[in-house]
Design a protein around this motif. Structure first.
Motif, PDB file in Angstrom:
ATOM      1  N   SER A  65       8.715  -3.942 -17.601  1.00 44.64           N
ATOM      2  CA  SER A  65       8.778  -4.315 -19.304  1.00 44.64           C
ATOM      3  C   SER A  65       8.085  -3.589 -19.993  1.00 44.64           C
ATOM      4  CB  SER A  65       8.601  -5.750 -19.447  1.00 44.64           C
ATOM      5  OG  SER A  65       8.485  -6.043 -20.806  1.00 44.64           O
ATOM      6  N   VAL A  66       6.712  -3.283 -19.606  1.00 46.05           N
ATOM      7  CA  VAL A  66       5.809  -2.794 -20.295  1.00 46.05           C
ATOM      8  C   VAL A  66       6.135  -1.080 -20.381  1.00 46.05           C
ATOM      9  CG1 VAL A  66       3.914  -4.083 -19.921  1.00 46.05           C
ATOM     10  CG2 VAL A  66       4.003  -2.228 -18.296  1.00 46.05           C
ATOM     11  N   SER A  67       6.747  -0.577 -19.036  1.00 50.93           N
ATOM     12  CA  SER A  67       7.126   0.819 -18.967  1.00 50.93           C
ATOM     13  C   SER A  67       8.115   1.196 -20.073  1.00 50.93           C
ATOM     14  CB  SER A  67       7.636   0.977 -17.626  1.00 50.93           C
ATOM     15  OG  SER A  67       6.746   1.098 -16.339  1.00 50.93           O
ATOM     16  N   TYR A  72       9.937   3.420 -25.253  1.00 48.39           N
ATOM     17  CA  TYR A  72      10.614   3.100 -26.494  1.00 48.39           C
ATOM     18  C   TYR A  72       9.826   3.597 -27.800  1.00 48.39           C
ATOM     19  CZ  TYR A  72      14.726   0.592 -24.510  1.00 48.39           C
ATOM     20  OH  TYR A  72      15.795   0.125 -23.664  1.00 48.39           O
ATOM     21  N   GLN A  73       8.667   4.058 -27.430  1.00 49.22           N
ATOM     22  CA  GLN A  73       7.877   4.459 -28.755  1.00 49.22           C
ATOM     23  C   GLN A  73       8.161   5.927 -29.401  1.00 49.22           C
ATOM     24  OE1 GLN A  73       3.314   2.898 -28.242  1.00 49.22           O
ATOM     25  NE2 GLN A  73       4.236   4.019 -26.335  1.00 49.22           N
ATOM     26  N   TRP A 134      -4.379   6.795 -19.432  1.00 46.11           N
ATOM     27  CA  TRP A 134      -3.556   5.605 -19.845  1.00 46.11           C
ATOM     28  C   TRP A 134      -3.279   5.386 -21.301  1.00 46.11           C
ATOM     29  CZ3 TRP A 134      -2.075   3.228 -15.419  1.00 46.11           C
ATOM     30  CH2 TRP A 134      -2.937   3.571 -14.482  1.00 46.11           C
ATOM     31  N   PRO A 135      -1.936   5.015 -21.409  1.00 41.28           N
ATOM     32  CA  PRO A 135      -1.641   4.734 -22.897  1.00 41.28           C
ATOM     33  C   PRO A 135      -2.413   3.813 -23.704  1.00 41.28           C
ATOM     34  CG  PRO A 135       0.297   4.034 -21.389  1.00 41.28           C
ATOM     35  CD  PRO A 135      -0.851   4.857 -20.572  1.00 41.28           C
ATOM     36  N   SER A 136      -2.614   3.847 -24.637  1.00 35.27           N
ATOM     37  CA  SER A 136      -3.452   2.638 -25.470  1.00 35.27           C
ATOM     38  C   SER A 136      -2.499   1.686 -25.781  1.00 35.27           C
ATOM     39  CB  SER A 136      -4.215   3.016 -26.515  1.00 35.27           C
ATOM     40  OG  SER A 136      -3.090   3.888 -27.585  1.00 35.27           O
ATOM     41  N   ASN A 137      -1.166   1.864 -25.833  1.00 38.10           N
ATOM     42  CA  ASN A 137      -0.007   1.120 -26.177  1.00 38.10           C
ATOM     43  C   ASN A 137       1.150   0.980 -25.209  1.00 38.10           C
ATOM     44  OD1 ASN A 137       1.275  -1.041 -27.862  1.00 38.10           O
ATOM     45  ND2 ASN A 137       2.511   0.576 -28.750  1.00 38.10           N
ATOM     46  N   ARG A 278      23.337   2.160 -20.813  1.00 39.23           N
ATOM     47  CA  ARG A 278      22.086   1.408 -21.191  1.00 39.23           C
ATOM     48  C   ARG A 278      20.961   2.317 -20.387  1.00 39.23           C
ATOM     49  NH1 ARG A 278      22.071  -3.721 -18.227  1.00 39.23           N
ATOM     50  NH2 ARG A 278      20.023  -4.230 -19.066  1.00 39.23           N
ATOM     51  N   TYR A 279      19.733   2.082 -21.115  1.00 35.11           N
ATOM     52  CA  TYR A 279      18.600   2.870 -20.621  1.00 35.11           C
ATOM     53  C   TYR A 279      17.957   2.223 -19.476  1.00 35.11           C
ATOM     54  CZ  TYR A 279      13.923   5.388 -21.207  1.00 35.11           C
ATOM     55  OH  TYR A 279      12.665   6.227 -21.007  1.00 35.11           O
ATOM     56  N   ARG A 280      17.636   3.000 -18.414  1.00 37.07           N
ATOM     57  CA  ARG A 280      17.307   2.565 -17.182  1.00 37.07           C
ATOM     58  C   ARG A 280      15.810   2.966 -16.792  1.00 37.07           C
ATOM     59  NH1 ARG A 280      16.828   4.638 -11.721  1.00 37.07           N
ATOM     60  NH2 ARG A 280      17.070   3.092 -10.048  1.00 37.07           N
ATOM     61  N   VAL A 281      15.027   1.709 -16.448  1.00 36.55           N
ATOM     62  CA  VAL A 281      13.540   2.005 -16.106  1.00 36.55           C
ATOM     63  C   VAL A 281      13.434   1.613 -14.378  1.00 36.55           C
ATOM     64  CG1 VAL A 281      11.500   0.923 -16.225  1.00 36.55           C
ATOM     65  CG2 VAL A 281      12.784   1.421 -18.360  1.00 36.55           C
ATOM     66  N   CYS A 282      12.721   2.454 -13.844  1.00 33.83           N
ATOM     67  CA  CYS A 282      12.573   2.193 -12.470  1.00 33.83           C
ATOM     68  C   CYS A 282      10.710   2.757 -12.464  1.00 33.83           C
ATOM     69  CB  CYS A 282      13.150   2.597 -11.216  1.00 33.83           C
ATOM     70  SG  CYS A 282      13.014   4.464 -11.270  1.00 33.83           S
TER      71      CYS A 282
END
Length: 330
Positions: A65-67, A72-73, A134-137, A278-282
């Protein structure tokens, strides 16, 4: 007789995790069953699912989810942690900047590596020197990922104890100079919906990630629960889907374990094609040998294969650096 595979085996490793530090771990029947399953999967597929790994499913979901939230930014935000040689090849790459066998991949990603301080490993470690950026957001990204890395490292070490037994060695076979101080890599990856591919991409067989093997010992892949995109090549040259099984990791063995096993275990080719709308995350965690480990076939494996070593030794860090230097459009 070499067996082919048509699907990826599923292994419950809970018995191995419960008994992993017991002095007579190899004599436990529950552990012995897991060891037999690991041996079969590594010999015939090079891939397997694991359940009973002890990492909360809620955390696995939150990691994805955080990935996704990061990806999505706007591009202007993501590029703040851009990968470069100056960062030790840590950071963000946009679409088509990751290269597999000379072909740009249709993916975006962030790469994290175990920290390499200045002067560590001498000249060998120079390319990989640096700390993770690391990303700040999202604001909780760093804290969650560091927890997740620690848990994946612990689980991977225990699976490797089972694999040591499966090869006929001791539970500690992969410790010490091989992986007593393991390097690790974490890669969060986003694959766009197929609808964004243009005719040029489709004509040139642009895929999410081209066919490849992994570099190290063991990979733990945490993939979206409802998108089928990962494919594994079997010994007949057929591409077999590895559909998501919620709550499990997809595991596969890497090049260094192939060498250690003297070819008894194969690092299997795999690729990613997201044909869905759909966009896929792993999120892929790679458990590696010690960075400066000189990896060569284990004696127990050489004895099983006629007493000769089928592979020359390889220094893991040198192998990693050679791949990294050719993997990115800079």
């Amino acid at each position: 007789m070499v067996m082919d595979f048509k699907s990826i085996p599923l292994i419950d490793i809970s018995a191995l995790l419960e008994k992993w530090d017991h002095p007579n771990v190899a004599q436990d029947e529950g552990v012995a069953q897991v060891v037999r399953q690991l041996d079969h999967a590594c010999r015939h597929a090079g891939f397997f699912y694991v359940k009973g790994h002890g990492i909360p499913i809620s955390l696995m979901e939150e990691i994805r989810s955080v990935s996704r939230e990061y990806f999505y930014q706007p591009y202007e935000e993501k590029i703040k942690i851009k990968l470069s040689a100056a960062t030790g090849y840590r950071g963000y790459q946009r679409f088509r900047e990751n290269i597999t066998k000379g072909i740009p991949d249709m993916q975006e990603a962030i790469d994290f590596y175990r920290e390499v301080k200045h002067g560590m490993y001498g000249d060998l470690g120079e390319v990989m020197q640096g700390s993770n950026i690391w990303p700040s957001n999202p604001s909780k990204f760093k804290k969650l990922m560091e927890l997740y890395i620690d848990l994946c490292t612990d689980v991977s070490r225990k699976i490797m104890r089972g694999i040591g037994l499966a090869l006929g060695g001791s539970a500690d076979e992969m410790e010490g100079k091989i992986a007593g101080d393991p390097f690790w890599v974490l890669r969060t990856i986003g694959y766009p919906a197929s609808s964004i591919l243009d005719e040029h991409d489709k004509a040139n067989d642009v895929v999410g990630c081209g066919e490849h093997t992994d570099y190290g010992l063991l990979t733990l892949l945490n993939q979206d629960d409802d998108i089928v995109a990962l494919q594994v090549k079997n010994k007949s040259g057929e591409w077999i889907s590895a559909p998501p099984v919620p709550g499990t990791f997809v595991c596969n063995i890497g090049d260094m374990l192939k060498i250690l096993s003297n070819g008894i275990y194969e690092s299997t080719l795999h690729r990613v094609i997201n044909n869905t709308p759909r966009y896929r995350v792993c999120v892929a965690y790679f458990y590696e040998p010690n960075f400066d480990a000189a990896v060569e076939p284990l004696d127990v494996c050489s004895q099983k294969t006629g007493g000769t070593k089928s592979f020359e030794g390889a220094v893991y860090g040198k192998h990693l650096v050679s791949k990294v230097l050719n993997n990115f459009v800079m």
